[in-house]
Design a protein around this motif. Sequence first.
Motif, PDB file in Angstrom:
ATOM      1  N   LYS A  11       0.869  -1.177   0.000  1.00  0.00           N
ATOM      2  CA  LYS A  11       0.000   0.000   0.000  1.00  0.00           C
ATOM      3  C   LYS A  11       0.906   1.227   0.000  1.00  0.00           C
ATOM      4  O   LYS A  11       1.779   1.369   0.851  1.00  0.00           O
ATOM      5  N   VAL A  12       0.692   2.096  -0.967  1.00  0.00           N
ATOM      6  CA  VAL A  12       1.527   3.275  -1.160  1.00  0.00           C
ATOM      7  C   VAL A  12       0.889   4.471  -0.457  1.00  0.00           C
ATOM      8  O   VAL A  12      -0.334   4.666  -0.511  1.00  0.00           O
ATOM      9  N   PRO A  43      -7.480   1.921  -4.448  1.00  0.00           N
ATOM     10  CA  PRO A  43      -6.687   3.141  -4.559  1.00  0.00           C
ATOM     11  C   PRO A  43      -5.390   3.043  -3.732  1.00  0.00           C
ATOM     12  O   PRO A  43      -5.428   2.748  -2.533  1.00  0.00           O
ATOM     13  N   ASN A  44      -4.264   3.196  -4.405  1.00  0.00           N
ATOM     14  CA  ASN A  44      -2.932   3.171  -3.804  1.00  0.00           C
ATOM     15  C   ASN A  44      -2.525   1.820  -3.203  1.00  0.00           C
ATOM     16  O   ASN A  44      -1.561   1.742  -2.452  1.00  0.00           O
ATOM     17  N   LEU A  76       5.921   3.493   1.247  1.00  0.00           N
ATOM     18  CA  LEU A  76       4.887   2.509   1.549  1.00  0.00           C
ATOM     19  C   LEU A  76       4.342   2.657   2.959  1.00  0.00           C
ATOM     20  O   LEU A  76       5.046   3.066   3.878  1.00  0.00           O
ATOM     21  N   GLU A  77       3.074   2.277   3.113  1.00  0.00           N
ATOM     22  CA  GLU A  77       2.432   2.231   4.420  1.00  0.00           C
ATOM     23  C   GLU A  77       2.583   0.829   5.000  1.00  0.00           C
ATOM     24  O   GLU A  77       2.596  -0.155   4.254  1.00  0.00           O
ATOM     25  N   THR A  86       5.066  -5.109   3.130  1.00  0.00           N
ATOM     26  CA  THR A  86       4.706  -5.973   2.003  1.00  0.00           C
ATOM     27  C   THR A  86       4.098  -7.280   2.483  1.00  0.00           C
ATOM     28  O   THR A  86       4.348  -7.729   3.594  1.00  0.00           O
ATOM     29  N   ASP A  87       3.334  -7.875   1.593  1.00  0.00           N
ATOM     30  CA  ASP A  87       2.737  -9.198   1.826  1.00  0.00           C
ATOM     31  C   ASP A  87       3.139 -10.063   0.632  1.00  0.00           C
ATOM     32  O   ASP A  87       2.446 -10.096  -0.386  1.00  0.00           O
TER      33      ASP A  87
END
Length: 97
Positions: A11-12, A43-44, A76-77, A86-87
């Motif tokens: 997620k950005v 979104p993002n 990134l969030e 990340t996943d």
Amino acid sequence: MGKFMNLVRCKVKPSCREEYLKKCDERPKFDGMISAKYVEIKPNEFFMIGDWNSEDDNAKARPQMTEFLNSLRDLLEELSSELGVTDPHSGAVVIEK
């Protein structure tokens, strides 16, 4: 050994979307990679889908993939405290049409 794929969800930060997309677009494919696709699922929120010749090619590229992720990390969030930013998943292609 058959084709192999990896998928990475991230997620950005909204303010970093364009920078993230630019960096991903400018990054050449990794050695052994057939293609890389970036899919916006919300979104993002993105999935990067890497198509590889083999699991070995994917494994050999992991240090460079980690280096690339490190260049994106500030954009990134956190997804969760367990996952971080990340996943990632990977596996052998079992059906291709």
